[in-house]
Write a protein that holds these residues in place. Structure first.
Motif, PDB file in Angstrom:
ATOM      1  N   ASP A  14       0.826  -1.204   0.000  1.00  0.00           N
ATOM      2  CA  ASP A  14       0.000   0.000   0.000  1.00  0.00           C
ATOM      3  C   ASP A  14       0.861   1.254   0.000  1.00  0.00           C
ATOM      4  O   ASP A  14       0.543   2.238  -0.660  1.00  0.00           O
ATOM      5  CB  ASP A  14      -0.942   0.011   1.204  1.00  0.00           C
ATOM      6  CG  ASP A  14      -2.079  -0.984   1.069  1.00  0.00           C
ATOM      7  OD1 ASP A  14      -2.268  -1.518  -0.035  1.00  0.00           O
ATOM      8  OD2 ASP A  14      -2.778  -1.215   2.078  1.00  0.00           O
ATOM      9  N   ALA A  63      -6.276   1.909  -5.239  1.00  0.00           N
ATOM     10  CA  ALA A  63      -6.103   2.226  -3.820  1.00  0.00           C
ATOM     11  C   ALA A  63      -7.447   2.138  -3.094  1.00  0.00           C
ATOM     12  O   ALA A  63      -7.506   1.661  -1.954  1.00  0.00           O
ATOM     13  CB  ALA A  63      -5.492   3.606  -3.655  1.00  0.00           C
ATOM     14  N   VAL A  68      -6.944   1.177   1.217  1.00  0.00           N
ATOM     15  CA  VAL A  68      -5.748   1.705   1.873  1.00  0.00           C
ATOM     16  C   VAL A  68      -6.195   2.498   3.094  1.00  0.00           C
ATOM     17  O   VAL A  68      -7.133   3.292   3.022  1.00  0.00           O
ATOM     18  CB  VAL A  68      -4.946   2.596   0.893  1.00  0.00           C
ATOM     19  CG1 VAL A  68      -3.769   3.241   1.580  1.00  0.00           C
ATOM     20  CG2 VAL A  68      -4.487   1.783  -0.297  1.00  0.00           C
TER      21      VAL A  68
END
Length: 86
Positions: A14, A63, A68
């Protein structure tokens, strides 16, 4: 008995993803600022900007899909802001 600590692969991946997102976003902003100074923009420059916009959109959606953590986003944004001020 023999329990080893598992590496934080998701956090590391991440972090790399967010670093890439910020690099692409900054490159896209530079390209837009450069194109704003031109009177006439050629097709190659427009295509390059469209490619960067598409890449940013893809990375942003990735993402979001990976969920995340907000803490990581906040940490990376602060780091990017600190680097910009240097």
């Amino acid at each position: 008995m023999f329990i080893k600590k598992k590496p934080q692969l998701k956090t590391q991946a991440d972090r790399e993803l967010m670093t890439t997102v910020y690099h692409v976003r900054d490159a896209m902003a530079r390209e837009r600022a450069l194109l704003a100074t031109f009177r006439e923009v050629d097709e190659l420059s427009q295509a390059r900007l469209a490619l960067q916009e598409g890449l940013f959109d893809f990375l942003y959606r990735e993402a979001r899909t990976r969920q995340v953590s907000g803490d990581l986003v906040k940490e990376m944004a602060a780091e990017q802001l600190h680097q910009a001020n240097l």
